[in-house]
Design an enzyme around this catalytic site. Structure first.
Site: not given
Length: 393
Positions: A197, A351
């Protein structure tokens, strides 16, 4: 299938309890007897986050006598979009302590037991053994498999839930009466295949939808009413506003609860079993990892690098490292983006936290980009070490 009540009823309800739970008491299927069972029940919620928040609140409101909370994390501002048991004044506070305070405000008649620690192989048996039922609100595969294995080995039922973006799932796993989690998912998905999530996002209200289903199932199990989701997987699509049920059969070849189990004890290392990072990525980052500080030094020195952000476009819109070009990880893994990468400049990948860039780095090295490196800790490290004014997510 209907199942017998999980717990015996308490001796009596007080006058205050009768007043408080009157709307339960007048439901024939619950009644005084069912409410006494809830009063006598001991339920552990693993996690006080997205799913744990509504689960704990409604379990408390329902009158479950003893609620256990296990969570070692602290409340962060990014939690407040979905973890409704916490408030602004709780930021920085232990999630377990914060959740306990909210529960006491909802229902002071409930006893709260706090386990302000990480659930691990060494404590899971002892903690689980204190409770009748487990509600699993975890968000990572390593803990999910450990919860399942401990519950099966102890003969405990547990209510499972999962959320991602607009999709949710829920079920009840109880090896004595049906399948376990390993019957449904014998092996964890390959590393990086299923984003968390934190990487992919989740609609805040989805937590309430799935968390309330979990509480509904818990009440049914405790009171012995209705037909619990044993052997059935509930799948919810919030965009379509659709629910569907999928039959899940007990696997006779299940490694844990099958006819000839090969898993007879808790695993030594669930993180290793679930492989948060693939072996290829682990090998690729050796001697090919730089810190955010080193990246800043390279930029300041004018080093000729090609900085690639391998996150998704929505994340890139939130925050970015100056000078980065967005090329999502999927395009690198598929080979689609390889033609976009320069052969005469050193490629630096990043990232959010370093996991996806490690996977992308492995793909680049396999494609011949031997000098490519990635940034340890990703954009979060850049924010922490270089520019704290940028928003973290």
């Amino acid at each position: 299938m209907s199942l017998p009540p999980l717990v015996e009823p308490a001796a009596e309800l007080t006058v205050d309890e009768i007043r408080r739970y009157s709307r339960h008491l007048i439901i024939p299927d619950v009644g005084v007897e069912g409410q006494k069972r809830l009063k006598n029940a001991r339920v552990l919620c693993v996690g006080a986050g997205g799913l744990g928040s509504p689960a704990l609140m409604y379990l408390a409101a329902a009158g479950v006598g003893t609620l256990g909370i296990i969570d070692f994390d602290t409340v962060d501002e990014s939690n407040l979009q979905r973890q409704i048991i916490h408030g602004v004044s709780d930021v920085g506070r232990s999630k377990a302590e914060s959740a306990a305070a909210s529960i006491r405000e909802i229902n002071p008649l409930v006893k709260v037991e706090i386990h302000n620690t990480a659930l691990d192989r060494d404590n899971v048996r002892e903690i689980f053994s204190r409770y009748d039922l487990i509600v699993d609100g975890t968000d990572n595969f390593a803990t999910r498999y450990m919860v399942n294995d401990a519950a099966v080995l102890l003969g405990k039922p547990y209510v499972w839930g999962s959320i991602y973006r607009f999709d949710g799932q829920a079920s009840v796993f109880w090896a004595e009466h049906g399948p376990c989690y390993r019957c449904l998912y014998p092996e964890p998905p390959p590393p990086g295949m299923v984003p968390s999530c934190a990487e992919g996002g989740v609609l805040g209200v989805l937590c309430a939808s799935i968390g309330s289903i979990q509480v509904n199932e818990a009440i049914k199990l405790l009171a012995g009413i209705g037909e619990p989701l044993v052997g059935r997987l509930m799948v919810y699509d919030a965009l379509e506003m659709s629910y569907r049920k999928i039959k899940v059969r007990k696997d006779p070849n299940c490694a844990l609860c099958g006819e000839n189990p090969t898993v007879t004890d808790l695993l030594e290392d669930y993180e290793d079993f679930c492989g948060a990072v693939s072996e290829e990525a682990q090998e690729a980052v050796v001697d090919a990892t730089i810190t955010a500080l080193e990246l800043k030094e390279w930029q300041d020195a004018g080093k000729d690098i090609f900085l690639v952000d391998v996150r998704e476009p929505a994340e890139y819109e939130i925050v970015r490292i100056p000078g980065a070009t967005l090329i999502p990880k999927g395009e690198i893994l598929s080979g689609e983006a390889l033609s976009k990468l320069p052969q005469d400049r050193q490629i630096v990948l990043h990232c959010k936290s370093g996991v996806r860039s490690a996977e992308a780095l492995a793909a680049l090295k396999a494609a011949g980009f031997r000098d490519a490196v990635h940034v340890q800790g990703g954009v979060l490290s850049w924010i922490k070490q270089i520019d704290p004014s940028l928003p973290a997510y």
